[in-house]
Design a protein around this motif. Structure first.
Motif, short mmCIF file in Angstrom:
data_model
loop_
_atom_site.label_atom_id
_atom_site.label_comp_id
_atom_site.label_asym_id
_atom_site.label_seq_id
_atom_site.Cartn_x
_atom_site.Cartn_y
_atom_site.Cartn_z
N ILE A 89 0.84 -1.20 0.00
CA ILE A 89 0.00 0.00 0.00
C ILE A 89 0.87 1.25 0.00
N ASP A 90 1.91 1.24 0.81
CA ASP A 90 2.84 2.37 0.89
C ASP A 90 3.44 2.67 -0.48
N HIS A 91 3.88 1.64 -1.18
CA HIS A 91 4.54 1.85 -2.46
C HIS A 91 3.56 2.31 -3.53
N GLN A 92 2.33 1.81 -3.48
CA GLN A 92 1.32 2.28 -4.43
C GLN A 92 0.99 3.75 -4.20
N LEU A 186 -6.45 -6.35 -0.23
CA LEU A 186 -6.60 -7.58 -1.02
C LEU A 186 -5.61 -7.60 -2.19
N GLU A 187 -5.37 -6.46 -2.80
CA GLU A 187 -4.38 -6.39 -3.87
C GLU A 187 -3.00 -6.76 -3.32
N GLY A 188 -2.67 -6.25 -2.15
CA GLY A 188 -1.37 -6.55 -1.55
C GLY A 188 -1.19 -8.01 -1.19
N VAL A 189 -2.29 -8.68 -0.85
CA VAL A 189 -2.23 -10.11 -0.54
C VAL A 189 -1.91 -10.93 -1.78
N LEU A 194 6.92 -8.63 -6.36
CA LEU A 194 7.73 -7.55 -6.91
C LEU A 194 7.25 -6.19 -6.43
N TYR A 195 5.95 -6.08 -6.15
CA TYR A 195 5.36 -4.78 -5.79
C TYR A 195 5.29 -4.55 -4.28
#
Length: 239
Positions: A89-92, A186-189, A194-195
């Motif tokens: 989340i931080d990187h996004q 949920l995206e982070g899970v 790589l992200y």
């Protein structure tokens, strides 16, 4: 009561958030798969993305705690904290998604219908900072503690209030902030490691998802379900 295990066994994409079994839980369908280092002999990926690019340490602690309540650790495998979802989340937020570089944000601004989503001038960086401030203020108001230091049930109480739009925050509804946080969690899970999230591809292992394979030619005609060791974009890049 529906459990996270039942969510993980379902098919398709779960819509909406529900307060279930000790956490605000939601899953993306297929088969559950317990995942531990003892059961999987695999080489761990380096945690090269475990560094903050946007959040302050205090903000990060709040998001890490909230994400863990949305996707908690249980018998199926690790939760958001172990999966490093807060770093995803931080990187996004530090990039184009966070600063809204690809979004139209010129006025005039009018409140949109429920089907239209957010129609204001704030970008996601600003919305997250407002939301985090709201979580902290609500935690201190209700329990006289920082959100990250609350018991899980207390954190759930506040997150449910946000999900239902019961908390007033500046410039945006608390329900919209919760929806952003839940989606990003949920995206982070399930995103490629790589992200920054899905540590050691454990999110994929719980779903028996193979990640980014070069080819399925050797198994495409097999009748039985084949469990494949997942591969990330990072592992392919370093072959």
């Amino acid at each position: 009561m529906v459990t996270r295990r039942e969510f993980l066994k379902g098919a398709g994409i779960a819509i909406g958030g529900m307060a279930l079994g000790g956490g605000i839980v939601a899953g993306i369908g297929s088969m559950a798969h317990p995942s531990t280092k003892e059961k999987h002999h695999f080489k761990e990926l380096p945690e090269y993305n475990k560094a903050l690019m946007f959040f302050t340490p205090t903000e990060h602690a709040v998001i890490e705690a909230a994400a863990e309540r949305i996707f908690p650790k249980d018998e199926n495998g690790p939760g958001a904290k172990e999966l490093l979802v807060s770093y995803y989340i931080d990187h996004q937020l530090a990039g184009a998604w966070g600063n809204g570089s690809k979004e139209y944000t010129q006025g005039p601004f009018y409140a949109g219908e429920l089907t239209q989503g957010y129609q204001g001038h704030l970008n996601k960086q600003q919305i997250f900072r407002i939301g985090i401030e709201g979580l902290e203020n609500e935690a201190k108001k209700r329990f006289n503690k920082s959100f990250a230091n609350l018991e899980g049930e207390q954190q759930d109480e506040i997150l449910k209030a946000f999900e239902n739009g019961e908390v007033e925050i500046k410039g945006v509804s608390s329900s919209y902030f919760f929806s952003l946080l839940r989606t990003a969690t949920l995206e982070g899970v399930y995103a490629d490691p790589l992200y920054g999230g899905n540590r050691n591809m454990e999110g994929w292992r719980m779903k028996k998802f193979p990640g980014h394979q070069m080819s399925y030619a050797d198994i495409i005609e097999k009748d039985e379900f084949v469990v494949i060791e997942p591969q990330s974009l990072h592992s392919q890049h370093h072959k």
